[in-house]
Design an enzyme around this catalytic site. Structure first.
Site, mmCIF file in Angstrom:
data_model
loop_
_atom_site.group_PDB
_atom_site.id
_atom_site.type_symbol
_atom_site.label_atom_id
_atom_site.label_comp_id
_atom_site.label_asym_id
_atom_site.label_seq_id
_atom_site.Cartn_x
_atom_site.Cartn_y
_atom_site.Cartn_z
ATOM 1 N N GLU A 331 1.003 -1.278 -0.145
ATOM 2 C CA GLU A 331 -0.068 0.081 0.007
ATOM 3 C C GLU A 331 0.904 1.342 0.003
ATOM 4 O O GLU A 331 0.481 2.225 0.773
ATOM 5 C CB GLU A 331 -1.081 -0.131 1.041
ATOM 6 C CG GLU A 331 -1.837 -1.098 1.127
ATOM 7 C CD GLU A 331 -2.843 -1.370 2.355
ATOM 8 O OE1 GLU A 331 -2.762 -0.507 3.125
ATOM 9 O OE2 GLU A 331 -3.611 -2.392 2.341
ATOM 10 N N ASP A 383 -1.265 -3.796 -3.359
ATOM 11 C CA ASP A 383 -2.108 -2.670 -3.346
ATOM 12 C C ASP A 383 -3.516 -2.842 -3.214
ATOM 13 O O ASP A 383 -4.041 -3.907 -3.887
ATOM 14 C CB ASP A 383 -1.653 -1.366 -3.953
ATOM 15 C CG ASP A 383 -1.571 -0.178 -3.216
ATOM 16 O OD1 ASP A 383 -2.575 0.279 -2.181
ATOM 17 O OD2 ASP A 383 -0.673 0.574 -3.265
ATOM 18 N N GLU A 447 -5.823 -10.559 -1.547
ATOM 19 C CA GLU A 447 -6.819 -10.521 -0.379
ATOM 20 C C GLU A 447 -8.249 -10.352 -0.726
ATOM 21 O O GLU A 447 -8.959 -9.615 -0.055
ATOM 22 C CB GLU A 447 -6.457 -8.983 0.551
ATOM 23 C CG GLU A 447 -4.984 -9.065 0.863
ATOM 24 C CD GLU A 447 -4.615 -7.902 1.507
ATOM 25 O OE1 GLU A 447 -5.475 -6.883 2.112
ATOM 26 O OE2 GLU A 447 -3.394 -7.299 1.587
HETATM 27 O O1 9MR Z 1 -7.374 -8.208 8.374
HETATM 28 C C1 9MR Z 1 -6.285 -7.240 9.022
HETATM 29 C C2 9MR Z 1 -7.111 -6.858 10.241
HETATM 30 O O2 9MR Z 1 -7.347 -8.022 11.109
HETATM 31 C C3 9MR Z 1 -6.299 -5.773 10.854
HETATM 32 O O3 9MR Z 1 -6.997 -5.617 12.042
HETATM 33 C C4 9MR Z 1 -5.893 -4.854 9.675
HETATM 34 C C5 9MR Z 1 -4.745 -3.569 10.452
HETATM 35 O O4 9MR Z 1 -4.895 -2.511 9.444
HETATM 36 O O5 9MR Z 1 -5.403 -5.235 8.591
HETATM 37 C C6 9MR Z 1 -6.059 -6.189 7.956
HETATM 38 O O6 9MR Z 1 -5.424 -6.782 6.791
HETATM 39 C C7 9MR Z 1 -5.074 -5.676 5.703
HETATM 40 C C8 9MR Z 1 -3.731 -6.179 4.935
HETATM 41 O O7 9MR Z 1 -2.854 -6.410 6.047
HETATM 42 C C9 9MR Z 1 -3.530 -5.023 4.031
HETATM 43 N N1 9MR Z 1 -4.669 -4.675 3.325
HETATM 44 C C10 9MR Z 1 -5.787 -4.246 3.875
HETATM 45 C C11 9MR Z 1 -6.235 -5.520 4.920
HETATM 46 C C12 9MR Z 1 -7.673 -4.842 5.357
HETATM 47 O O8 9MR Z 1 -7.547 -3.811 6.372
#
Ligand code: 9MR
Length: 583
Positions: A331, A383, A447
């Site tokens: 990101e 991203d 994701e």
């Molecule tokens: O799914 C993840 C969640 O449990 C966390 O709290 C969060 C913190 O920012 O991150 C989430 O995963 C993210 C991923 O690492 C990067 N892309 C966006 C995802 C959703 O926020």
């Protein structure tokens, strides 16, 4: 004995053999004009201005129906259950009924609820549902969850102060949405593993962190994961904040047990992630943007580069040989990419602490450190919001990847997070990702999750499943698309709602699971030569070298010069995803 009861008995008699649907109420055994109680489910006294009675069909057809006029919130029609208990009802997973709303109805969005006694079978507390066309009967279907109750009172209705509606044919359906995960042919992974043409496909999921269940082989959570997926990624376990909470102090425990799970079950691992503004090293920055670590003094460019290098090197060395691919940078793009409208080859980076203190070349450095630490790992940039061709951020992402490659930075994979909502335009996704083949990088959906509009709405689950399927079809079609990774396992543990994933909270598969499994199965069968493989007209230019597969999808020759194809032994081969007969 009333007719409802007879219906139930008949259904029960055939239930084990064929029936997966029973009628609870078709109202034919009531008399026209019978009053049906309306109960306020939050109030003890049960008095309510809402009214319900049995009337004739408003569309003019023969038959009796339930007519409701809501005059107060929280009121549901109370109907006597006969011949069926809450326990028996809990064996079904859907409720379906016919709904008629007169043309005079103005509001389209209402909350649907049903239950037994004081337990809700379906409760949409805060969400309002679209109820479809007016002036005609429409079928509505919602998920139900088990209720334990000894009451014989069934409640159904919409939450509203002024809604008028008719209900008929209230049925319970078992969607047969179950599978035997111990039978490989019923799993996702079995079929994904059979696919080698045009390339191997990784079917993956994110594994939630800090959860003993997901790494315990005997637990349904772990079983669901290792039976269905051939690649996993830690939803949080490998983020910098978890791996290096204090300078120089690494905490491997949770990430290691995920890797161990993967190794025990022959799954690959995606590493997520090495450099990010969020969940980053807490001793470097308090919010990902401010340079306020180091006791408030901050770090300078050289120090931050060294910190990046140390983190990347230590983590990748720890997992060397165990992790197929790493999201090196996550990101890094800014959300605002309107720059591409005036300068079509540009992009804006996010002003994270890394970018602000080090400069744009933190990206270059991160990839170089990563490549040195584990030259065999596939290095990804990743991203969100860059999934569809034409969106400004998608264009910026493409520009950035091209820039990095032009600088000879070892970016080998491009991740599309695909956090999406119902109504996915898979062709826009396809148009976006297929151009990356020309850049020589692989692509993954990293994701993926697709939210619906209303929790538990089965019709939306079907549309969602079709969206999942359409994306998988794109992923399967292109050789350079490597992984199809869903961001979590069960809906209740997702970071999003409503209902974005493949499994319900009890690990029962949803429609989307079957849509994906059937697609994988079809593709695997096709690839094994049962049918001709569809050729994508829009594939990139034919390369001078080809990989040659036999008809079962096994690789026969790698990187054979195209001109040499005719010198292969006589037989049937798959080349460029076409069957080719060499005589
Ligand atoms: O799914 C993840 C969640 O449990 C966390 O709290 C969060 C913190 O920012 O991150 C989430 O995963 C993210 C991923 O690492 C990067 N892309 C966006 C995802 C959703 O926020």
């Amino acid at each position: 004995m009333n007719k409802t009861f007879i219906t139930l008995l008949c259904a029960a008699a055939t239930m084990t053999a064929t029936a997966d649907e029973i009628t609870l109420f078709d109202f034919e055994d009531f008399n026209l004009g019978d009053a049906v109680a309306m109960r306020d489910y939050y109030s003890e006294d049960g008095t309510t201005p809402s009214k319900a009675e049995i009337t004739s069909d408003p569309s003019g057809k023969a038959g009796k129906v339930l007519h409701v006029k809501n005059g107060s919130w929280n009121t549901l029609a109370e109907l006597p259950l006969q011949g069926i208990t809450a326990e028996e009802i809990s064996e079904y997973d859907l409720i379906t009924f016919d709904l008629y709303r007169p043309d005079s109805e103005t509001d389209d969005y209402r909350q649907f609820r049903c239950g037994i006694g004081d337990g809700f079978l379906h409760d949409v507390e805060n969400e309002f549902l679209h109820q479809g066309a007016k002036g005609q009967w429409v079928k509505r279907t919602y998920s139900i969850s088990p209720v334990s109750s000894t009451s014989d009172k069934f409640y159904i209705g919409f939450n509203s102060v002024d809604m008028e509606y008719y209900l008929d044919n209230i049925r319970l359906v078992s969607s047969s949405d179950d599978y035997d995960m111990n039978n490989p042919e019923e799993t996702l992974r079995y079929h994904a593993d059979r696919i080698t043409v045009p390339a191997k496909i990784g079917i993956g999921c994110a594994v939630p962190a800090w959860n003993d269940e997901v790494v315990n082989d005997n637990n349904i959570a772990a079983q669901t994961i290792y039976n269905n997926f051939n690649i996993v990624v830690g939803e949080n376990q490998m983020k910098p904040a978890y791996l290096q909470p204090k300078k120089g102090e690494f905490s491997w425990w949770d990430a290691d047990r995920l890797v161990n799970l993967a190794q025990r079950h022959d799954m690959e691992v995606r590493g997520h992630t090495l450099v990010w503004h969020s969940q980053t090293l807490p001793w470097v920055t308090s919010d990902g943007y401010k340079n306020d670590g180091n006791g408030g003094k901050g770090y300078n460019r050289e120090e931050l580069l060294q910190i990046l290098k140390d983190h990347i090197t230590t983590v990748m060395t720890h997992y060397k040989g165990k992790i197929r691919e790493w999201d090196v940078v996550n990101e890094c793009l800014d959300d605002n990419q309107s720059i591409v409208y005036s300068q079509p080859t540009k992009y804006n980076l996010r002003n994270s602490v890394w970018k602000t203190v080090i400069g744009e070349d933190y990206l270059d450095s991160a990839f170089v450190y990563a490549h040195r630490a584990d030259p065999d790992a596939i290095l990804y940039i990743n991203d969100y919001g860059a999934d569809f061709k034409g969106d400004a951020k998608s264009e910026a992402y493409y520009n950035l990847v091209k820039r990095l490659l032009k600088s000879n930075i070892p970016v080998q994979g491009v991740g599309f997070q695909c956090h999406l909502g119902l109504g996915v335009d898979a062709s826009k996704f396809e148009n976006n990702v297929k151009r990356y083949a020309d850049l020589g990088v692989e692509v993954s959906l990293t994701e993926l999750d697709i939210t619906t509009w209303n929790a538990g709405d089965y019709e939306q689950h079907i549309r969602q499943g079709e969206d999942y399927r359409a994306l998988l079809e794109v992923a399967l079609k292109y050789k350079h698309i490597r992984n199809f990774v869903v961001w979590g396992v069960t809906d209740d543990k997702s970071w999003r709602s409503p209902d974005p994933l493949l499994f319900k909270s009890n690990y029962k598969p949803k429609y989307a699971f079957f849509a994906l499994r059937n697609t994988l199965e079809e593709w695997a069968d096709r690839a094994a030569g049962i049918e001709d493989i569809e050729v994508d007209e829009q594939l990139p230019e034919l390369s001078p070298y080809v990989d040659v597969y036999d008809i079962t999808g096994r690789l026969v020759k790698q990187q054979l010069e195209r001109e040499q194809i005719n010198s292969l032994d006589p037989g049937l081969y798959i080349i460029d995803r076409k069957k080719i007969l060499i005589r």
